[in-house]
Design an enzyme around this catalytic site. Sequence first.
Site, PDB file in Angstrom:
ATOM      1  N   GLU A 116      -8.470  11.890  12.653  1.00  0.00           N
ATOM      2  CA  GLU A 116      -7.832  10.828  12.773  1.00  0.00           C
ATOM      3  C   GLU A 116      -6.699  11.140  13.914  1.00  0.00           C
ATOM      4  O   GLU A 116      -5.725  12.069  13.843  1.00  0.00           O
ATOM      5  CB  GLU A 116      -6.742  10.725  11.541  1.00  0.00           C
ATOM      6  N   LYS A 151       0.724  -1.123   0.114  1.00  0.00           N
ATOM      7  CA  LYS A 151      -0.009   0.032  -0.162  1.00  0.00           C
ATOM      8  C   LYS A 151       0.938   1.184   0.135  1.00  0.00           C
ATOM      9  O   LYS A 151       1.870   1.150   0.777  1.00  0.00           O
ATOM     10  CB  LYS A 151      -0.757   0.184   1.225  1.00  0.00           C
TER      11      LYS A 151
HETATM   12  C1  LIG Z   1      -4.781  10.698   3.216  1.00  0.00           C
HETATM   13  C2  LIG Z   1      -5.846  11.134   3.662  1.00  0.00           C
HETATM   14  O1  LIG Z   1      -6.798  10.322   4.447  1.00  0.00           O
HETATM   15  C3  LIG Z   1      -6.357   8.900   4.733  1.00  0.00           C
HETATM   16  C4  LIG Z   1      -6.757   8.077   3.724  1.00  0.00           C
HETATM   17  C5  LIG Z   1      -7.881   7.337   3.796  1.00  0.00           C
HETATM   18  C6  LIG Z   1      -8.303   6.265   2.591  1.00  0.00           C
HETATM   19  O2  LIG Z   1      -7.493   6.373   1.443  1.00  0.00           O
HETATM   20  O3  LIG Z   1      -9.409   5.622   2.574  1.00  0.00           O
HETATM   21  C7  LIG Z   1      -8.798   7.570   4.875  1.00  0.00           C
HETATM   22  C8  LIG Z   1      -8.749   8.254   6.029  1.00  0.00           C
HETATM   23  C9  LIG Z   1      -7.156   8.611   6.091  1.00  0.00           C
HETATM   24  O4  LIG Z   1      -6.442   7.883   6.764  1.00  0.00           O
HETATM   25  C10 LIG Z   1      -6.425  12.765   3.604  1.00  0.00           C
HETATM   26  O5  LIG Z   1      -7.272  12.698   4.138  1.00  0.00           O
HETATM   27  O6  LIG Z   1      -5.551  13.435   2.811  1.00  0.00           O
END
Ligand SMILES: C=C(O[C@@H]1C=C(C(=O)O)C=C[C@H]1O)C(=O)O
Length: 463
Positions: free
Chosen positions: A267, A218
Site C-alpha cells: 500500500e 468504519k
Molecule cells: C490493516 C491492514 O490492511 C488494510 C486493511 C484491508 C482490509 O481490511 O481489507 C486491506 C488492505 C489494507 O489497507 C493490515 O494488513 O494489517
Amino acid sequence: METELKKGIEEAIAKSKKSLIPILVSEVQKIDHIEPLSFFTVGKENYLGERFFWKDPTDSIYLIGLGVCHQIQSVDNRFNQVEDQWNQLLKEAIIVKDEEQKATGPFMFGGFSFDPLKKKTSLWSKYADSLFHVPKYLLSIVEGKTYLTTNIVCTQYDDSSIFEQTIVERQALVSKASKEYKSHFSMLVEEREVVDPEEWKQTVRDLVRDLKNGELKKVVLARELRLVFQDAVLVEGVLEQLLQEQKESFTFAFESNGDCFIGASPERLVKKEGNQLFSTCLAGSIARGKTEKEDKQLGDQLLNDAKNLREHLYVVEMIKEAMEKVCNEVKLPSRPSLMKMRDIQHLYTPVVGFSKEECSVLQVVDSLHPTPALGGLPQRQAVEKIRKIENLDRGFYAAPIGWLDYEGNGEFAVAIRSALIQGNEASLFAGCGIVQDSDAESEYVETKIKFRPMLSALGGLKK
Ligand SMILES: C=C(O[C@@H]1C=C(C(=O)O)C=C[C@H]1O)C(=O)O
Ligand SMILES: [Mg+2]
C-alpha cells in the site's frame, strides 16, 4: 571527485566555525552495480542498528542506508516539525554531484508512529513518534543506475582528517559488498496471540454494534502475534525472503537502537515526483485461490461483494477529497480493480494528481494519515475509538514509512504486513476494516491471512 569532497568538507568546517551550527556535506558518485542485500549485509559490522532498506513494487528504486549522520525526531505538530528541521539542515548543506538523479544527495529515511496520543508500552521504546535518519552512506539504485552518496555532518570541532577516514571506510564497504551473502534461519519455538482470539472477536462484535448505532462508519482493528525463536533473527535473511515472496510490495527495514521494523507492504500512501502525486486506495480483501479458476472466482466475488466495496469506497472518498485539496487535478478510475499478492488479493484504486505549488510530500502525508484503510471514517473519531478499544501498541505499524530527497521527491508506504524484530523475538501486526456488516469470525480469518507474508519470511510458516 574526491578532491571536491575534501574541498566540501573544508568549506563546511569553516562555515560551521563561523555559524556554530553543524553543516551537511553530501557527495554523490555514480558507481558500478552492487547487490542491495550485500550492501545492507556488509553494513552489519560497523552499522548494526543504523541501517535501512527500501525497494518499491516496480523495482525501479532500491535505497539502502548505512550509519546515521543526522537524526530528526519530533513530538508535537510532528509532520511540520520534521519538515522544518529537514529544511534547516538543507539550507546550509554543501552538495557535490555532477548528475541530477532523484533519491541521491541529501536524503532522509524514516517514519511516524500511527497515533502519538496512544498510551505507550515498552514495545516501541526504540522508536520516537517521528524518526528520520540521514544515512552516512546511501546506496541508490534508480532505474538501473547505481549511486553512492556519502553524507558527513561537519562541526566546528572537526578537522579534515574526517575526509581520510571516510575515504578508507567507504572503499572497504564497496569492495566487501561483492561478497556472497549466506541465508540462515532461526527456528520458531513459540507463537502467541497477544490478545486472546475470543476477546478480539468480542471487541469486533461490540464495535459492529456501535457502527450500527452511531456516526462512525468504519474502524480498523488490528492485533499482534508474538514469536520467539531459538536464536537472534537475522534481518538479512528475512529481507531476502520478502524480496523473493512479495515482489509486488514495498519491502522495507528500518533499524533503530537494536530493534528492526520490517515488512512488505502493498500500500502506497503517497509518491511525489516533481509535481506529480500518486496515492493508492487499498481496502477489501479475500484469499488467493489454490487453482487459477478458484483464484478468479474469489477475485470476482471480491469485486462484487457489498461489504468489501463499502470498506473500499470509504477509502476512495477520503483520499480523493484530501488529494483534491493539494492538487489542481485528480484522476482515478470509477471502479476498483484487483491487486494480487502471494497470500491475498485486495480491491485497488490508484489515484494520480498534479500538486499545487509549494506542496511537500510531508504535507500530503499529514493530510492523508491515517486514511480509512488504516484508521477509519470519520478520521478523528475512528482514531479515538482505536485508541480506546484496541488492545495493541501499534507503534510504526499502519503508519507512514518512506523517504525524502532534497529536491522534494519522495515516497511513503503504509507500514502494514510488518513486524518488529527484537533479538530472538518478533511482534507481527495485522488488522482489518470493520464496517456495519462485518462478521467477527471472517475478520479474524482475514487478519490471519495478513500475518502470512511476515510469518513466511520469518520461516514460521510450514510450506
Ligand atoms: C490493516 C491492514 O490492511 C488494510 C486493511 C484491508 C482490509 O481490511 O481489507 C486491506 C488492505 C489494507 O489497507 C493490515 O494488513 O494489517
Ligand atoms: Mg477488510
